[in-house]
Enzyme design. Sequence first.
Site, short mmCIF file in Angstrom:
data_model
loop_
_atom_site.label_atom_id
_atom_site.label_comp_id
_atom_site.label_asym_id
_atom_site.label_seq_id
_atom_site.Cartn_x
_atom_site.Cartn_y
_atom_site.Cartn_z
N LYS A 1 0.84 -1.11 0.05
CA LYS A 1 0.09 0.14 0.14
C LYS A 1 0.73 1.38 0.15
O LYS A 1 0.42 2.07 -0.69
CB LYS A 1 -0.94 0.07 1.19
CG LYS A 1 -1.90 -0.93 0.93
CD LYS A 1 -2.80 -1.31 2.36
CE LYS A 1 -3.95 -2.55 2.16
NZ LYS A 1 -4.64 -2.89 3.31
N GLN B 1 -4.72 -1.65 9.54
CA GLN B 1 -4.63 -2.82 9.23
C GLN B 1 -5.18 -4.17 9.92
O GLN B 1 -4.88 -4.08 11.01
CB GLN B 1 -3.23 -3.06 8.75
CG GLN B 1 -2.76 -4.46 7.66
CD GLN B 1 -3.53 -4.56 6.61
OE1 GLN B 1 -3.67 -3.36 5.79
NE2 GLN B 1 -4.06 -5.70 6.04
N ASP C 1 -11.33 2.52 4.14
CA ASP C 1 -11.58 0.94 4.15
C ASP C 1 -13.14 0.88 4.06
O ASP C 1 -13.79 -0.38 3.84
CB ASP C 1 -11.19 0.39 5.50
CG ASP C 1 -9.79 -0.60 5.17
OD1 ASP C 1 -9.84 -1.06 4.02
OD2 ASP C 1 -9.28 -0.64 6.13
N1 GUN Z 1 -7.17 -7.19 6.32
C1 GUN Z 1 -7.37 -7.87 5.22
N2 GUN Z 1 -8.12 -7.04 4.41
C2 GUN Z 1 -8.02 -6.08 4.75
C3 GUN Z 1 -8.74 -4.51 4.38
O1 GUN Z 1 -9.34 -4.36 3.25
N3 GUN Z 1 -8.59 -3.57 5.03
C4 GUN Z 1 -7.88 -3.56 6.27
N4 GUN Z 1 -7.70 -2.41 6.89
N5 GUN Z 1 -7.26 -4.71 6.86
C5 GUN Z 1 -7.39 -5.92 5.96
#
Ligand code: GUN
Length: 303
Positions: free
Chosen positions: A58, A102, A125
């Site tokens: 990211k 995350q 998100d």
């Molecule tokens: N863990 C797995 N997929 C995601 C996601 O799309 N966003 C976040 N914040 N954590 C994740």
Amino acid sequence: MNKPLPAQRIDGKSFAAGLVEQLAQEVKDITSHTGLTPGLAVVLVGEDPASGVYVSAKHRQTQACAMHSFVHRLPADTPPAELMALLARLNADAQVNGILVQLPLPAHLDTHAVINAIDPDKDVDGFHILNAGRLATGQEALVPCTPLGCLLLLKDRLGTLAGLNAVVVGKSNIVGKPMAQLLMGEHCTVTVAHSRTRDVAALCRSADILIVAVGRPELIKGDWIKPGAVVIDVGINRVERDGRSRIVGDVAFDEAGHAQAITPVPGGVGPMTIACLLANTITAFKRQHPPVTLQAIAAAQGE
Ligand code: GUN
């Protein structure tokens, strides 16, 4: 009788690359007109190796798009109050337009409380309860990145989805539930299957659109797939095969030749998730700086 054509691969990697290119141009335009640069803050608590890989990806892609990327890596035993204090600072920071924590979080942290501490207008998100509620009620929302990426691929392939039978396998807050909401928004007839569903195979066979997000390697067999269906495989599973480590999806890809189209793993949904995160960050930036504000900033710069 003619043999049916083999399933087409839905190339998420090149679709995502095209999207990122457009987003990079949009960032360039924003910055050259206003002097402002959209920024994304990512918070990682603990040392989960898979999460570490996702967060680094990211960070790289955000920078490649010429946006600001702020990564906060915190130890696994971070006290809740410390994490909340960081989120409060990020909420108040004008350079930060999007915030992502995350998941999964270490067990001592309350995931819902943490997510709901993010400013909903910076919740790129789309997990905050307000954004989930907005999506469920058809209001403008920041939409979770993976389901949004799946929807873009489906619409690119099928055009309108109205009236189609969609089966979503998996009912997680991250993928299954928002995916079902998005498909209802497109006027699909939606069924959500999960680990307690009776006869998942028969249900899957009724699907014109089959979306699978369960994290079980090759759970979906070829004869669970309706001929001509479009299959979106969200799973990313590492398995040992013939003494080698491989990544496979939740669908037995080699058995899906009679589908109309299917996303490969890797190279299908995965790259779309980060592209949609960047898109959501720009959307959040624009909502925080409506056109009138941007014009005023640009005018002030020209003085
Ligand atoms: N863990 C797995 N997929 C995601 C996601 O799309 N966003 C976040 N914040 N954590 C994740």
